[in-house]
Design a protein around this motif. Structure first.
Motif, PDB file in Angstrom:
ATOM      1  N   THR A 170       5.368   6.376  -1.441  1.00 30.13           N
ATOM      2  CA  THR A 170       3.824   7.017  -1.490  1.00 30.13           C
ATOM      3  C   THR A 170       2.985   5.764  -0.673  1.00 30.13           C
ATOM      4  OG1 THR A 170       1.723   7.496  -3.113  1.00 30.13           O
ATOM      5  CG2 THR A 170       3.684   5.886  -3.706  1.00 30.13           C
ATOM      6  N   ILE A 171       1.909   5.890  -0.634  1.00 31.07           N
ATOM      7  CA  ILE A 171       1.070   5.077   0.243  1.00 31.07           C
ATOM      8  C   ILE A 171      -0.560   4.823  -0.791  1.00 31.07           C
ATOM      9  CG2 ILE A 171      -0.214   3.892   2.783  1.00 31.07           C
ATOM     10  CD1 ILE A 171       1.724   4.963   3.919  1.00 31.07           C
ATOM     11  N   THR A 172      -1.140   4.618  -0.876  1.00 30.83           N
ATOM     12  CA  THR A 172      -2.464   4.370  -1.548  1.00 30.83           C
ATOM     13  C   THR A 172      -2.890   3.397  -1.345  1.00 30.83           C
ATOM     14  OG1 THR A 172      -2.200   2.503  -2.790  1.00 30.83           O
ATOM     15  CG2 THR A 172      -0.874   4.357  -3.795  1.00 30.83           C
ATOM     16  N   TRP A 173      -4.638   4.293  -1.114  1.00 29.69           N
ATOM     17  CA  TRP A 173      -5.322   3.343  -0.771  1.00 29.69           C
ATOM     18  C   TRP A 173      -6.805   2.759  -1.639  1.00 29.69           C
ATOM     19  CZ3 TRP A 173      -6.848  -0.247   2.953  1.00 29.69           C
ATOM     20  CH2 TRP A 173      -7.646  -0.719   3.039  1.00 29.69           C
ATOM     21  N   MET A 174      -7.149   1.213  -1.725  1.00 29.66           N
ATOM     22  CA  MET A 174      -8.362   0.490  -2.777  1.00 29.66           C
ATOM     23  C   MET A 174      -7.568   1.577  -4.154  1.00 29.66           C
ATOM     24  SD  MET A 174     -11.720   1.600  -1.205  1.00 29.66           S
ATOM     25  CE  MET A 174     -11.475   3.274  -0.472  1.00 29.66           C
ATOM     26  N   ALA A 200       1.252  -0.190  -1.365  1.00 25.77           N
ATOM     27  CA  ALA A 200      -0.326  -0.577  -1.905  1.00 25.77           C
ATOM     28  C   ALA A 200      -1.233  -0.853  -0.911  1.00 25.77           C
ATOM     29  CB  ALA A 200      -0.432  -1.004  -3.147  1.00 25.77           C
ATOM     30  N   GLY A 201      -2.069  -0.129  -0.531  1.00 21.21           N
ATOM     31  CA  GLY A 201      -3.098  -0.854   0.241  1.00 21.21           C
ATOM     32  C   GLY A 201      -4.792  -1.247  -0.438  1.00 21.21           C
ATOM     33  N   PHE A 202      -4.550  -2.524   0.642  1.00 16.62           N
ATOM     34  CA  PHE A 202      -6.256  -2.957   0.533  1.00 16.62           C
ATOM     35  C   PHE A 202      -6.620  -3.396   1.476  1.00 16.62           C
ATOM     36  CE2 PHE A 202      -3.722  -3.393  -3.884  1.00 16.62           C
ATOM     37  CZ  PHE A 202      -4.355  -3.089  -4.291  1.00 16.62           C
ATOM     38  N   ALA A 203      -8.042  -3.696   1.544  1.00 15.01           N
ATOM     39  CA  ALA A 203      -8.642  -4.408   1.985  1.00 15.01           C
ATOM     40  C   ALA A 203      -8.470  -5.881   1.929  1.00 15.01           C
ATOM     41  CB  ALA A 203     -10.325  -4.122   2.225  1.00 15.01           C
ATOM     42  N   VAL A 204      -8.470  -6.884   2.260  1.00  6.56           N
ATOM     43  CA  VAL A 204      -8.541  -7.854   2.334  1.00  6.56           C
ATOM     44  C   VAL A 204      -9.699  -9.667   3.021  1.00  6.56           C
ATOM     45  CG1 VAL A 204      -6.579  -8.727   3.584  1.00  6.56           C
ATOM     46  CG2 VAL A 204      -6.664 -10.091   1.608  1.00  6.56           C
ATOM     47  N   CYS A 205      -9.991 -10.390   2.107  1.00  8.67           N
ATOM     48  CA  CYS A 205     -10.857 -10.960   2.551  1.00  8.67           C
ATOM     49  C   CYS A 205     -10.664 -12.462   3.039  1.00  8.67           C
ATOM     50  CB  CYS A 205     -11.976 -11.130   3.633  1.00  8.67           C
ATOM     51  SG  CYS A 205     -12.800 -12.264   4.238  1.00  8.67           S
ATOM     52  N   VAL A 206     -10.142 -13.885   3.322  1.00  7.93           N
ATOM     53  CA  VAL A 206      -9.856 -14.921   2.886  1.00  7.93           C
ATOM     54  C   VAL A 206     -11.538 -15.844   3.326  1.00  7.93           C
ATOM     55  CG1 VAL A 206      -8.646 -17.414   2.799  1.00  7.93           C
ATOM     56  CG2 VAL A 206      -7.230 -15.273   3.912  1.00  7.93           C
ATOM     57  N   ILE A 266       5.392  -2.279  -7.235  1.00  6.65           N
ATOM     58  CA  ILE A 266       5.158  -2.112  -5.996  1.00  6.65           C
ATOM     59  C   ILE A 266       5.919  -2.774  -4.767  1.00  6.65           C
ATOM     60  CG2 ILE A 266       2.269  -1.131  -5.968  1.00  6.65           C
ATOM     61  CD1 ILE A 266       1.468  -3.955  -4.637  1.00  6.65           C
ATOM     62  N   THR A 267       6.480  -2.159  -3.990  1.00  6.07           N
ATOM     63  CA  THR A 267       7.303  -2.471  -3.020  1.00  6.07           C
ATOM     64  C   THR A 267       6.938  -3.391  -2.199  1.00  6.07           C
ATOM     65  OG1 THR A 267       8.036  -0.229  -1.489  1.00  6.07           O
ATOM     66  CG2 THR A 267       8.822  -0.775  -3.791  1.00  6.07           C
ATOM     67  N   ASP A 268       5.834  -2.532  -1.624  1.00  8.21           N
ATOM     68  CA  ASP A 268       4.497  -3.420  -0.789  1.00  8.21           C
ATOM     69  C   ASP A 268       3.436  -2.998  -0.632  1.00  8.21           C
ATOM     70  OD1 ASP A 268       7.135  -2.230   1.876  1.00  8.21           O
ATOM     71  OD2 ASP A 268       7.265  -1.141   0.670  1.00  8.21           O
ATOM     72  N   LEU A 269       2.465  -4.259   0.318  1.00  6.57           N
ATOM     73  CA  LEU A 269       1.311  -3.905   0.506  1.00  6.57           C
ATOM     74  C   LEU A 269       1.042  -4.212   1.839  1.00  6.57           C
ATOM     75  CD1 LEU A 269       0.290  -7.368  -2.082  1.00  6.57           C
ATOM     76  CD2 LEU A 269      -0.890  -4.979  -2.236  1.00  6.57           C
ATOM     77  N   MET A 270      -0.049  -3.279   2.090  1.00 10.94           N
ATOM     78  CA  MET A 270      -0.738  -2.865   3.259  1.00 10.94           C
ATOM     79  C   MET A 270      -2.064  -3.703   3.501  1.00 10.94           C
ATOM     80  SD  MET A 270      -1.205   0.396   4.974  1.00 10.94           S
ATOM     81  CE  MET A 270      -2.311   0.757   4.034  1.00 10.94           C
ATOM     82  N   LEU A 271      -2.544  -4.733   4.084  1.00 13.12           N
ATOM     83  CA  LEU A 271      -3.144  -5.428   3.333  1.00 13.12           C
ATOM     84  C   LEU A 271      -4.515  -5.281   5.502  1.00 13.12           C
ATOM     85  CD1 LEU A 271      -2.199  -8.677   1.965  1.00 13.12           C
ATOM     86  CD2 LEU A 271      -3.031  -6.405   0.993  1.00 13.12           C
ATOM     87  N   ALA A 272      -5.476  -5.383   4.905  1.00  6.85           N
ATOM     88  CA  ALA A 272      -6.403  -4.427   6.150  1.00  6.85           C
ATOM     89  C   ALA A 272      -7.212  -5.632   6.356  1.00  6.85           C
ATOM     90  CB  ALA A 272      -6.887  -3.544   6.348  1.00  6.85           C
ATOM     91  N   PRO A 273      -7.173  -7.441   6.997  1.00  7.66           N
ATOM     92  CA  PRO A 273      -8.308  -8.120   7.272  1.00  7.66           C
ATOM     93  C   PRO A 273      -9.619  -7.999   7.402  1.00  7.66           C
ATOM     94  CG  PRO A 273      -6.141  -8.479   8.446  1.00  7.66           C
ATOM     95  CD  PRO A 273      -5.852  -7.403   8.097  1.00  7.66           C
ATOM     96  N   VAL A 274     -10.545  -7.918   6.723  1.00 12.94           N
ATOM     97  CA  VAL A 274     -11.674  -7.632   6.946  1.00 12.94           C
ATOM     98  C   VAL A 274     -12.467  -9.082   7.165  1.00 12.94           C
ATOM     99  CG1 VAL A 274     -11.644  -5.390   5.938  1.00 12.94           C
ATOM    100  CG2 VAL A 274     -12.409  -7.378   4.397  1.00 12.94           C
ATOM    101  N   GLY A 275     -14.456  -8.472   7.558  1.00 12.96           N
ATOM    102  CA  GLY A 275     -14.745 -10.232   7.864  1.00 12.96           C
ATOM    103  C   GLY A 275     -15.397  -9.910   9.442  1.00 12.96           C
TER     104      GLY A 275
END
Length: 303
Positions: A170-174, A200-206, A266-275
């Motif tokens: 599966t793939i999740t978001w937020m 597991a998908g998340f937006a991320v910003c350092v 979870i086995t994976d992170l799918m990260l979307a850089p934002v900012g």
């Protein structure tokens, strides 16, 4: 836990040339979101060399007959040397109905029937299916293409059960860490015969200004918090909106959040850089230094 980067509409990207350049600089997993603009599978097919794995996260299937989607996916497999992981989903009901005028009732039943047709087609088998929600007769053959793994966007119990039984994961978001650990991971694992892949998908910003980033994200993604499918997961997590599951903060803060997510199973992170552009560059550089973060020379399965 593998860390992949997300591109496409989820980051507001609409220039396939820019995305291709970014993909070519990635060595781990690159995910393309399918929105109303760029076509995810086409973008992957023309991107050229780069990631060890490319994936869609996800392609809504109601507007793509399984014979069509199988043809597209196998074409991408041939073009990329069989590096595709195909992520699909039933789509956001408001869009499927409002934009395409397609039915959205019985989503778990529609998903089950679609997978029962799609998986054989991806293996090059003929289908002759006349079901409750779908008719499909024929086969697809693309020279040199192997059947890609299939992941499903699944959040509710019935959808996770179908994903566990008929897909590879599966793939999740937020979807927050509590919901992942207590709901998503155990539900799909129970339904699966073999350990499923859980992305597991998340937006991320350092960033050095976490409050400002969260405020902007809350505005930019306000509508996402009203989508019933996402709203249910936010309520299950016990948070007010998308900004509450955004991964934001300095390097130490993000490191702790990533460890917390790893512990969910979870086995994976799918990260979307934002900012801002500078924040996205800082984020990408930080993630590249993480184990499994897709540095050049790292295998896709690095942990």
């Amino acid at each position: 836990m593998r860390i992949g980067l997300a591109y496409g509409d989820v980051r507001g990207q609409r220039d396939p040339g820019v995305i291709a350049e970014q993909l070519q600089a990635t060595s781990g997993t690159a995910w393309i979101s399918q929105g109303p603009n760029l076509d995810a599978l086409t973008t992957l097919a023309v991107a050229g060399e780069g990631p060890a794995e490319v994936g869609t996260a996800v392609v809504p299937f109601p507007q793509r007959h399984p014979l069509v989607l199988a043809s597209q996916a196998l074409t991408v497999q041939a073009a990329t040397g069989n590096r595709l992981t195909l992520g699909i989903g039933v789509g956001i009901s408001r869009m499927v109905d409002g934009m395409y005028g397609l039915p959205t009732d019985r989503p778990a039943r529609r998903l089950r029937e679609y997978l029962e047709v799609l998986r054989p087609l991806l293996r090059g088998e003929s289908v002759d299916h006349h079901g409750d929600t779908l008719t499909a007769v024929g086969s697809v053959a693309v020279e040199g293409a192997k059947a890609p793994p299939v992941l499903v966007a699944a959040l509710g119990p019935a959808m996770l059960r179908v994903a566990g039984e008929l897909a590879d994961g599966t793939i999740t978001w937020m979807t927050g860490p509590r919901t992942l650990a207590d709901h998503v991971v155990p539900s799909i694992t129970k339904a699966a015969d073999t350990p499923p892949r859980i992305v597991a998908g998340f937006a991320v910003c350092v960033t050095s200004d976490e409050d400002a980033v969260r405020a902007r994200f809350a505005t930019d993604f306000a509508l996402a918090g009203q989508v019933p499918e996402y709203r249910a997961m936010l309520d299950r997590e016990g948070v007010d909106g998308p900004a509450d599951v955004l991964l934001a903060g300095d390097e130490d803060t993000i490191s702790k959040r990533l460890e917390q997510l790893r512990d969910t199973g979870i086995t994976d992170l799918m990260l979307a850089p934002v900012g801002t552009a500078a924040e996205q560059a800082r984020t990408t550089e930080f993630l590249a230094m993480r184990p499994g973060g897709g540095r050049r020379g790292d295998p896709v399965g690095a942990t």
